[in-house]
Design a protein around this motif. Structure first.
Motif, PDB file in Angstrom:
ATOM      1  N   LYS A  59      39.539  16.572  33.337  1.00 19.51           N
ATOM      2  CA  LYS A  59      40.186  17.391  34.372  1.00 19.51           C
ATOM      3  C   LYS A  59      40.820  18.622  33.739  1.00 19.51           C
ATOM      4  O   LYS A  59      40.658  19.751  34.241  1.00 19.51           O
ATOM      5  CB  LYS A  59      41.241  16.576  35.112  1.00 19.51           C
ATOM      6  CG  LYS A  59      41.997  17.393  36.160  1.00 19.51           C
ATOM      7  CD  LYS A  59      43.113  16.597  36.809  1.00 19.51           C
ATOM      8  CE  LYS A  59      43.928  17.473  37.766  1.00 19.51           C
ATOM      9  NZ  LYS A  59      45.059  16.746  38.373  1.00 19.51           N
ATOM     10  N   ASP A  60      41.549  18.421  32.635  1.00 15.89           N
ATOM     11  CA  ASP A  60      42.207  19.546  31.977  1.00 15.89           C
ATOM     12  C   ASP A  60      41.189  20.553  31.445  1.00 15.89           C
ATOM     13  O   ASP A  60      41.405  21.769  31.521  1.00 15.89           O
ATOM     14  CB  ASP A  60      43.085  19.047  30.831  1.00 15.89           C
ATOM     15  CG  ASP A  60      44.295  18.254  31.315  1.00 15.89           C
ATOM     16  OD1 ASP A  60      44.593  18.308  32.528  1.00 15.89           O
ATOM     17  OD2 ASP A  60      44.912  17.560  30.493  1.00 15.89           O
ATOM     18  N   ALA A  61      40.063  20.056  30.911  1.00 19.48           N
ATOM     19  CA  ALA A  61      39.021  20.948  30.396  1.00 19.48           C
ATOM     20  C   ALA A  61      38.423  21.792  31.512  1.00 19.48           C
ATOM     21  O   ALA A  61      38.074  22.964  31.310  1.00 19.48           O
ATOM     22  CB  ALA A  61      37.936  20.139  29.703  1.00 19.48           C
TER      23      ALA A  61
ATOM     24  N   ASP B 103      41.311  24.421  32.701  1.00 21.09           N
ATOM     25  CA  ASP B 103      41.649  25.485  31.743  1.00 21.09           C
ATOM     26  C   ASP B 103      40.523  25.581  30.724  1.00 21.09           C
ATOM     27  O   ASP B 103      40.549  24.935  29.685  1.00 21.09           O
ATOM     28  CB  ASP B 103      42.978  25.168  31.055  1.00 21.09           C
ATOM     29  CG  ASP B 103      43.440  26.303  30.136  1.00 21.09           C
ATOM     30  OD1 ASP B 103      42.693  27.293  29.987  1.00 21.09           O
ATOM     31  OD2 ASP B 103      44.545  26.191  29.568  1.00 21.09           O
ATOM     32  N   LYS B 104      39.546  26.402  31.038  1.00 18.67           N
ATOM     33  CA  LYS B 104      38.346  26.478  30.205  1.00 18.67           C
ATOM     34  C   LYS B 104      38.587  27.192  28.877  1.00 18.67           C
ATOM     35  O   LYS B 104      37.723  27.166  27.997  1.00 18.67           O
ATOM     36  CB  LYS B 104      37.208  27.146  30.984  1.00 18.67           C
ATOM     37  CG  LYS B 104      36.742  26.298  32.158  1.00 18.67           C
ATOM     38  CD  LYS B 104      35.626  26.945  32.944  1.00 18.67           C
ATOM     39  CE  LYS B 104      35.037  25.990  33.982  1.00 18.67           C
ATOM     40  NZ  LYS B 104      36.031  25.421  34.903  1.00 18.67           N
ATOM     41  N   ASP B 105      39.755  27.829  28.721  1.00 19.59           N
ATOM     42  CA  ASP B 105      40.070  28.491  27.459  1.00 19.59           C
ATOM     43  C   ASP B 105      40.826  27.569  26.501  1.00 19.59           C
ATOM     44  O   ASP B 105      40.989  27.904  25.329  1.00 19.59           O
ATOM     45  CB  ASP B 105      40.923  29.741  27.715  1.00 19.59           C
ATOM     46  CG  ASP B 105      40.142  30.813  28.452  1.00 19.59           C
ATOM     47  OD1 ASP B 105      38.917  30.926  28.210  1.00 19.59           O
ATOM     48  OD2 ASP B 105      40.741  31.528  29.278  1.00 19.59           O
ATOM     49  N   LYS B 106      41.260  26.431  26.993  1.00 19.49           N
ATOM     50  CA  LYS B 106      42.024  25.501  26.161  1.00 19.49           C
ATOM     51  C   LYS B 106      41.074  24.693  25.285  1.00 19.49           C
ATOM     52  O   LYS B 106      40.078  24.147  25.767  1.00 19.49           O
ATOM     53  CB  LYS B 106      42.835  24.564  27.047  1.00 19.49           C
ATOM     54  CG  LYS B 106      43.690  23.567  26.289  1.00 19.49           C
ATOM     55  CD  LYS B 106      44.447  22.669  27.259  1.00 19.49           C
ATOM     56  CE  LYS B 106      45.261  21.621  26.531  1.00 19.49           C
ATOM     57  NZ  LYS B 106      45.988  20.730  27.476  1.00 19.49           N
TER      58      LYS B 106
ATOM     59  N   LEU C  37      29.046  18.662  33.719  1.00 21.44           N
ATOM     60  CA  LEU C  37      29.687  19.948  33.961  1.00 21.44           C
ATOM     61  C   LEU C  37      30.010  20.697  32.672  1.00 21.44           C
ATOM     62  O   LEU C  37      30.295  21.894  32.694  1.00 21.44           O
ATOM     63  CB  LEU C  37      30.976  19.747  34.759  1.00 21.44           C
ATOM     64  CG  LEU C  37      30.796  19.092  36.128  1.00 21.44           C
ATOM     65  CD1 LEU C  37      32.146  18.872  36.776  1.00 21.44           C
ATOM     66  CD2 LEU C  37      29.901  19.933  37.023  1.00 21.44           C
ATOM     67  N   PHE C  38      29.955  19.984  31.546  1.00 22.40           N
ATOM     68  CA  PHE C  38      30.338  20.580  30.269  1.00 22.40           C
ATOM     69  C   PHE C  38      29.153  20.700  29.319  1.00 22.40           C
ATOM     70  O   PHE C  38      29.337  20.754  28.100  1.00 22.40           O
ATOM     71  CB  PHE C  38      31.453  19.744  29.636  1.00 22.40           C
ATOM     72  CG  PHE C  38      32.685  19.633  30.495  1.00 22.40           C
ATOM     73  CD1 PHE C  38      33.571  20.693  30.597  1.00 22.40           C
ATOM     74  CD2 PHE C  38      32.941  18.483  31.217  1.00 22.40           C
ATOM     75  CE1 PHE C  38      34.703  20.607  31.394  1.00 22.40           C
ATOM     76  CE2 PHE C  38      34.067  18.379  32.021  1.00 22.40           C
ATOM     77  CZ  PHE C  38      34.956  19.445  32.115  1.00 22.40           C
ATOM     78  N   TYR C  39      27.951  20.794  29.878  1.00 28.56           N
ATOM     79  CA  TYR C  39      26.769  20.788  29.014  1.00 28.56           C
ATOM     80  C   TYR C  39      26.735  21.992  28.068  1.00 28.56           C
ATOM     81  O   TYR C  39      26.238  21.878  26.945  1.00 28.56           O
ATOM     82  CB  TYR C  39      25.485  20.719  29.860  1.00 28.56           C
ATOM     83  CG  TYR C  39      25.168  21.963  30.640  1.00 28.56           C
ATOM     84  CD1 TYR C  39      24.370  22.971  30.106  1.00 28.56           C
ATOM     85  CD2 TYR C  39      25.648  22.124  31.941  1.00 28.56           C
ATOM     86  CE1 TYR C  39      24.081  24.114  30.834  1.00 28.56           C
ATOM     87  CE2 TYR C  39      25.367  23.267  32.673  1.00 28.56           C
ATOM     88  CZ  TYR C  39      24.588  24.262  32.114  1.00 28.56           C
ATOM     89  OH  TYR C  39      24.301  25.381  32.828  1.00 28.56           O
ATOM     90  N   LYS C  40      27.269  23.131  28.489  1.00 28.30           N
ATOM     91  CA  LYS C  40      27.263  24.307  27.611  1.00 28.30           C
ATOM     92  C   LYS C  40      28.164  24.079  26.402  1.00 28.30           C
ATOM     93  O   LYS C  40      27.782  24.373  25.260  1.00 28.30           O
ATOM     94  CB  LYS C  40      27.699  25.550  28.380  1.00 28.30           C
ATOM     95  CG  LYS C  40      26.722  25.979  29.466  1.00 28.30           C
ATOM     96  CD  LYS C  40      27.270  27.178  30.236  1.00 28.30           C
ATOM     97  CE  LYS C  40      26.344  27.558  31.377  1.00 28.30           C
ATOM     98  NZ  LYS C  40      26.891  28.664  32.191  1.00 28.30           N
ATOM     99  N   GLU C  41      29.371  23.581  26.659  1.00 29.87           N
ATOM    100  CA  GLU C  41      30.290  23.307  25.561  1.00 29.87           C
ATOM    101  C   GLU C  41      29.734  22.226  24.633  1.00 29.87           C
ATOM    102  O   GLU C  41      29.843  22.331  23.403  1.00 29.87           O
ATOM    103  CB  GLU C  41      31.646  22.858  26.121  1.00 29.87           C
ATOM    104  CG  GLU C  41      32.396  23.924  26.897  1.00 29.87           C
ATOM    105  CD  GLU C  41      32.020  24.013  28.369  1.00 29.87           C
ATOM    106  OE1 GLU C  41      32.765  24.652  29.126  1.00 29.87           O
ATOM    107  OE2 GLU C  41      30.978  23.438  28.772  1.00 29.87           O
TER     108      GLU C  41
END
Length: 225
Positions: free
Chosen positions: A48-50, A53-56, A77-81
């Motif tokens: 949830k936090d990721a 706040d995508k810059d954190k 949802l975070f496949y790029k990261e």
């Protein structure tokens, strides 16, 4: 700490539970949304936090501690990261047609999320998980019944995600797996022998709702004991 080797980029209700079971059969330990129900020690707030706040900076190794594969929401949802974090990982995009996908999520995840959001006597770890789900899935549409009821918009988000995955992940790292395909292409992609058991076929709408009812009944009994 073992890094993620296989990452699912497909939305939930595209055969991700079956894929989880298939990957486990192939020797992986796979995170799925249901993992947060089965293991109350898993922390959904990391995701949830990721999302919020995508810059954190995110400690992805901690988020996936003990797992070598991950599929379903919130991972997709975070496949790029995750593609940058785990450069040797392979990705699987599970797909189905948008009409059947929307019908499935409307009859499974959405009403269950709405039930928990409405309050009541639910286990704390389930409330934390549903809060994460309602925040990250479909850009928060579960919190807005009128928005979720906009079928065209929900299907647009589904198709947009699938298109972006295919544009973003290099072809040599991506397998596009259609609902109900089976073992052959999956095992070739992962360089694994085909198991001598049928490919899993689980988590239909009926099975999803039955297992959810069973869990909630057990949790309610434990709370009142």
């Amino acid at each position: 700490m073992a890094p993620l080797e296989v990452i699912g980029a497909g939305f939930g209700r595209t055969g991700t539970q079956s894929l989880k079971e298939a990957l486990n059969t192939l020797g992986y330990n796979t995170m799925h949304m249901t993992s947060f129900i089965a293991d109350p020690t898993l922390d959904p707030t990391i995701f949830k936090d990721a999302y919020m706040d995508k810059d954190k900076p995110v400690d992805w190794d901690q988020a996936y501690k003990g797992f070598t594969a991950a599929v379903d929401w919130p991972t997709c949802l975070f496949y790029k990261e995750l593609m940058a974090k785990y450069p040797n990982a392979k990705f699987i995009l599970t797909m189905r047609d948008a009409d059947s996908w929307y019908k499935s999520i409307k009859n499974t995840i959405h009403p269950r999320v709405r039930d928990v959001l409405a309050g009541g006597d639910h286990p704390e770890h389930l409330v934390r998980m549903v809060d994460m789900v309602a925040t990250v899935e479909l850009d928060g549409a579960h919190r807005d019944p009128a928005l979720f009821a906009n079928e065209d918009e929900m299907k647009r988000r589904f198709m947009k995600h699938n298109e972006e995955v295919q544009r973003t992940i290099p072809a040599e790292r991506l397998l596009i797996l259609q609902l109900g395909e089976g073992w052959d292409r999956l095992c070739r992609f992962l360089n694994k022998p085909v198991p001598k058991v049928p490919y899993p076929s689980s988590n239909s709408t009926e099975k999803f709702n039955a297992s959810t009812e069973r869990f909630l009944s057990q949790a309610a009994a434990s709370s009142s004991a």
